[in-house]
Write a protein that holds these residues in place. Structure first.
Motif, PDB file in Angstrom:
ATOM      1  N   ALA A  96       0.832  -1.207   0.000  1.00 37.89           N
ATOM      2  CA  ALA A  96       0.000   0.000   0.000  1.00 37.89           C
ATOM      3  C   ALA A  96       0.864   1.253   0.000  1.00 37.89           C
ATOM      4  O   ALA A  96       0.367   2.356  -0.238  1.00 37.89           O
ATOM      5  CB  ALA A  96      -0.913   0.014   1.224  1.00 37.89           C
ATOM      6  N   VAL A  97       2.149   1.073   0.246  1.00 34.53           N
ATOM      7  CA  VAL A  97       3.083   2.206   0.297  1.00 34.53           C
ATOM      8  C   VAL A  97       3.976   2.239  -0.933  1.00 34.53           C
ATOM      9  O   VAL A  97       4.089   3.256  -1.616  1.00 34.53           O
ATOM     10  CB  VAL A  97       3.966   2.132   1.560  1.00 34.53           C
ATOM     11  N   ALA A  98       4.632   1.124  -1.224  1.00 31.91           N
ATOM     12  CA  ALA A  98       5.620   1.112  -2.306  1.00 31.91           C
ATOM     13  C   ALA A  98       5.803  -0.291  -2.852  1.00 31.91           C
ATOM     14  O   ALA A  98       5.752  -1.268  -2.109  1.00 31.91           O
ATOM     15  CB  ALA A  98       6.961   1.643  -1.802  1.00 31.91           C
ATOM     16  N   ASP A  99       6.042  -0.366  -4.159  1.00 36.77           N
ATOM     17  CA  ASP A  99       6.313  -1.657  -4.795  1.00 36.77           C
ATOM     18  C   ASP A  99       7.794  -1.982  -4.794  1.00 36.77           C
ATOM     19  O   ASP A  99       8.182  -3.136  -4.977  1.00 36.77           O
ATOM     20  CB  ASP A  99       5.765  -1.646  -6.224  1.00 36.77           C
ATOM     21  N   SER A 100       8.615  -0.959  -4.594  1.00 34.39           N
ATOM     22  CA  SER A 100      10.049  -1.174  -4.445  1.00 34.39           C
ATOM     23  C   SER A 100      10.575  -0.168  -3.434  1.00 34.39           C
ATOM     24  O   SER A 100      10.011   0.915  -3.271  1.00 34.39           O
ATOM     25  CB  SER A 100      10.784  -1.016  -5.783  1.00 34.39           C
ATOM     26  N   VAL A 101      11.643  -0.545  -2.741  1.00 43.63           N
ATOM     27  CA  VAL A 101      12.195   0.289  -1.677  1.00 43.63           C
ATOM     28  C   VAL A 101      13.689   0.452  -1.903  1.00 43.63           C
ATOM     29  O   VAL A 101      14.416  -0.539  -2.014  1.00 43.63           O
ATOM     30  CB  VAL A 101      11.938  -0.343  -0.292  1.00 43.63           C
ATOM     31  N   ASN A 102      14.142   1.689  -1.959  1.00 41.24           N
ATOM     32  CA  ASN A 102      15.564   1.948  -2.162  1.00 41.24           C
ATOM     33  C   ASN A 102      16.341   1.920  -0.852  1.00 41.24           C
ATOM     34  O   ASN A 102      17.485   1.468  -0.801  1.00 41.24           O
ATOM     35  CB  ASN A 102      15.771   3.296  -2.854  1.00 41.24           C
ATOM     36  N   ASP A 103      15.734   2.416   0.203  1.00 42.58           N
ATOM     37  CA  ASP A 103      16.409   2.491   1.492  1.00 42.58           C
ATOM     38  C   ASP A 103      15.709   1.565   2.474  1.00 42.58           C
ATOM     39  O   ASP A 103      15.760   0.352   2.326  1.00 42.58           O
ATOM     40  CB  ASP A 103      16.416   3.942   1.981  1.00 42.58           C
ATOM     41  N   PRO A 111       2.954   7.251   0.766  1.00 44.56           N
ATOM     42  CA  PRO A 111       2.560   6.113  -0.074  1.00 44.56           C
ATOM     43  C   PRO A 111       2.434   6.484  -1.551  1.00 44.56           C
ATOM     44  O   PRO A 111       1.923   7.550  -1.891  1.00 44.56           O
ATOM     45  CB  PRO A 111       1.184   5.721   0.498  1.00 44.56           C
ATOM     46  N   ALA A 112       2.916   5.575  -2.389  1.00 44.99           N
ATOM     47  CA  ALA A 112       2.781   5.740  -3.834  1.00 44.99           C
ATOM     48  C   ALA A 112       2.678   4.363  -4.488  1.00 44.99           C
ATOM     49  O   ALA A 112       3.548   3.966  -5.269  1.00 44.99           O
ATOM     50  CB  ALA A 112       3.974   6.515  -4.393  1.00 44.99           C
ATOM     51  N   PRO A 113       1.619   3.612  -4.182  1.00 42.77           N
ATOM     52  CA  PRO A 113       1.478   2.262  -4.749  1.00 42.77           C
ATOM     53  C   PRO A 113       1.263   2.309  -6.252  1.00 42.77           C
ATOM     54  O   PRO A 113       0.654   3.248  -6.774  1.00 42.77           O
ATOM     55  CB  PRO A 113       0.255   1.701  -4.021  1.00 42.77           C
ATOM     56  N   GLN A 114       1.722   1.275  -6.938  1.00 45.04           N
ATOM     57  CA  GLN A 114       1.642   1.235  -8.402  1.00 45.04           C
ATOM     58  C   GLN A 114       0.637   0.212  -8.920  1.00 45.04           C
ATOM     59  O   GLN A 114       0.262   0.260 -10.087  1.00 45.04           O
ATOM     60  CB  GLN A 114       3.030   0.915  -8.983  1.00 45.04           C
ATOM     61  N   ARG A 143       0.759  -3.172   8.353  1.00 45.60           N
ATOM     62  CA  ARG A 143       1.330  -3.365   7.014  1.00 45.60           C
ATOM     63  C   ARG A 143       2.422  -4.430   7.072  1.00 45.60           C
ATOM     64  O   ARG A 143       3.608  -4.127   7.218  1.00 45.60           O
ATOM     65  CB  ARG A 143       1.935  -2.062   6.499  1.00 45.60           C
ATOM     66  N   PRO A 144       2.062  -5.692   6.956  1.00 42.86           N
ATOM     67  CA  PRO A 144       3.081  -6.747   6.966  1.00 42.86           C
ATOM     68  C   PRO A 144       3.816  -6.833   5.633  1.00 42.86           C
ATOM     69  O   PRO A 144       3.255  -6.546   4.576  1.00 42.86           O
ATOM     70  CB  PRO A 144       2.265  -8.015   7.225  1.00 42.86           C
ATOM     71  N   CYS A 145       5.091  -7.236   5.708  1.00 43.29           N
ATOM     72  CA  CYS A 145       5.798  -7.626   4.485  1.00 43.29           C
ATOM     73  C   CYS A 145       5.470  -9.096   4.241  1.00 43.29           C
ATOM     74  O   CYS A 145       4.468  -9.592   4.749  1.00 43.29           O
ATOM     75  CB  CYS A 145       7.292  -7.363   4.620  1.00 43.29           C
ATOM     76  N   MET A 146       6.275  -9.805   3.475  1.00 44.96           N
ATOM     77  CA  MET A 146       5.921 -11.168   3.099  1.00 44.96           C
ATOM     78  C   MET A 146       5.845 -12.085   4.317  1.00 44.96           C
ATOM     79  O   MET A 146       6.839 -12.318   5.008  1.00 44.96           O
ATOM     80  CB  MET A 146       6.931 -11.743   2.109  1.00 44.96           C
ATOM     81  N   ILE A 147       4.641 -12.612   4.585  1.00 45.43           N
ATOM     82  CA  ILE A 147       4.426 -13.506   5.722  1.00 45.43           C
ATOM     83  C   ILE A 147       4.732 -14.939   5.299  1.00 45.43           C
ATOM     84  O   ILE A 147       4.331 -15.380   4.226  1.00 45.43           O
ATOM     85  CB  ILE A 147       2.972 -13.411   6.226  1.00 45.43           C
ATOM     86  N   HIS A 148       5.433 -15.658   6.154  1.00 41.40           N
ATOM     87  CA  HIS A 148       5.751 -17.062   5.846  1.00 41.40           C
ATOM     88  C   HIS A 148       5.662 -17.890   7.116  1.00 41.40           C
ATOM     89  O   HIS A 148       5.634 -17.370   8.240  1.00 41.40           O
ATOM     90  CB  HIS A 148       7.150 -17.181   5.253  1.00 41.40           C
ATOM     91  N   GLY A 149       5.612 -19.178   6.935  1.00 45.94           N
ATOM     92  CA  GLY A 149       5.575 -20.113   8.047  1.00 45.94           C
ATOM     93  C   GLY A 149       5.281 -21.507   7.528  1.00 45.94           C
ATOM     94  O   GLY A 149       4.995 -21.695   6.343  1.00 45.94           O
ATOM     95  N   GLU A 262      14.511  -8.221  -5.498  1.00 44.97           N
ATOM     96  CA  GLU A 262      14.276  -6.822  -5.146  1.00 44.97           C
ATOM     97  C   GLU A 262      14.831  -6.483  -3.767  1.00 44.97           C
ATOM     98  O   GLU A 262      14.969  -7.329  -2.894  1.00 44.97           O
ATOM     99  CB  GLU A 262      12.775  -6.521  -5.165  1.00 44.97           C
ATOM    100  N   ASN A 263      15.150  -5.199  -3.588  1.00 40.83           N
ATOM    101  CA  ASN A 263      15.446  -4.667  -2.271  1.00 40.83           C
ATOM    102  C   ASN A 263      14.122  -4.257  -1.636  1.00 40.83           C
ATOM    103  O   ASN A 263      13.356  -3.491  -2.226  1.00 40.83           O
ATOM    104  CB  ASN A 263      16.351  -3.440  -2.368  1.00 40.83           C
ATOM    105  N   TYR A 264      13.859  -4.794  -0.456  1.00 39.84           N
ATOM    106  CA  TYR A 264      12.626  -4.414   0.232  1.00 39.84           C
ATOM    107  C   TYR A 264      12.832  -4.606   1.732  1.00 39.84           C
ATOM    108  O   TYR A 264      12.429  -5.613   2.316  1.00 39.84           O
ATOM    109  CB  TYR A 264      11.438  -5.250  -0.260  1.00 39.84           C
TER     110      TYR A 264
END
Length: 296
Positions: A96-103, A111-114, A143-149, A262-264
């Motif tokens: 919801a914020v960004a599809d890629s993250v530089n930092d 937020p700037a979702p694409q 806002r979770p990132c990739m959830i795994h388990g 990707e960097n995220y």
């Protein structure tokens, strides 16, 4: 405490129900219907997981996202505001914020979702924040990132199959770092929000440490007692192959390539400061549990 939880049939919902086994849980099956009235009777908190996930095959219609992720959330939140429930926990996404993250992704980034997925999630967030909040009520936008388990299939499983079959990882030329979120840490945060008095707001969710995909390949190999095989193939050649994936029916398309390289990196500093507690599982411990579950 009685809880109402939507989206209980998915991976995250199933794990959350198991984690909150001591609570009185009402599993609300819900989908968007125009002008429907939702009634929330005798419930103290709502955890809203239901929605439309990101479509890796790009076959969904845009309207599907806005109805499932925005319109439905709007209806449910309106019902919450009218009810006696005290807390509303909405599961959004870092997308919801960004599809890629530089930092490093923090809650302060504009937020700037694409994608339609990200845009629909953001619309739901903005609606929740825009409504006057009655005294005694709280909302939490997670806002979770990739959830795994264990039991979760996805890009981690694809990577596991590569390594387990002795196939060299051909993307070692890509330098990246990314955050993951173990399902136990996710459930821990939700439970703490239920029992603690935390200020309403938006909170990123991620494990403490970020890893590169090369480190992840090495971790998978160590779980399998194998030596990691990392091939440094030119990036341009790899991208060209990924572009042809739909024609050649290859598993590595551009979407998956981006996910793997990707960097995220996502900051969890805000939620940890609010909870005043450490997460129960480290990033590597959580990933090891997930990886070892693929062997079963």
């Amino acid at each position: 405490m009685k809880l109402t939880i939507t989206g209980t049939s998915g991976f995250t919902g199933q794990n959350l129900i198991h984690y909150l086994v001591d609570y009185d849980i009402y599993k609300q099956s819900i989908r968007y219907v125009p002008n429907q009235e939702i009634y929330l009777d005798n419930t103290e908190s709502i955890i809203h997981l239901a929605g439309k996930a990101h479509d890796l095959k790009n076959v969904s219609q845009p309207q599907d996202y806005y109805e499932a992720n925005f319109e439905l959330t709007k209806q449910l939140y309106d019902a919450f505001l009218k009810s006696d429930a005290r807390k509303f926990i909405y599961i959004s996404s870092v997308k919801a914020v960004a599809d890629s993250v530089n930092d490093v992704l923090t809650e302060e980034i504009k937020p700037a979702p694409q994608t339609h997925y990200g845009k629909s999630k953001l619309m739901a967030e903005e609606y929740i924040k825009s409504q006057p909040l009655p005294e005694g009520k709280s909302y939490y936008i997670l806002r979770p990132c990739m959830i795994h388990g264990p039991g979760n299939k996805g890009n981690l499983n694809l990577l596991y199959k590569f390594v387990s079959k002795g196939i060299p990882y051909p993307l070692a030329a890509f330098e990246n770092r990314r955050s993951f979120l173990n399902i136990e840490n996710f459930c821990f945060v939700v439970k703490e929000l239920l029992v603690q008095d935390i200020p309403s707001g938006v909170y990123n969710l991620a494990d403490d440490e970020s890893l590169s995909t090369n480190e992840l390949v090495s971790l998978i190999a160590s779980c399998l007692d194998l030596k990691p095989q990392l091939w440094t193939i030119p990036k341009g050649l790899i991208k060209g192959i990924a572009q042809l994936s739909d024609v050649l029916k290859l598993p590595l398309n551009l979407e998956r390539l981006n996910k793997l390289t990707e960097n995220y990196v996502v900051s969890n500093a805000k939620i940890k400061k609010a909870l005043k507690k450490e997460f129960p599982v480290s990033a590597k411990q959580g990933l090891q549990k997930t990886i070892l579950s693929f062997k079963e």
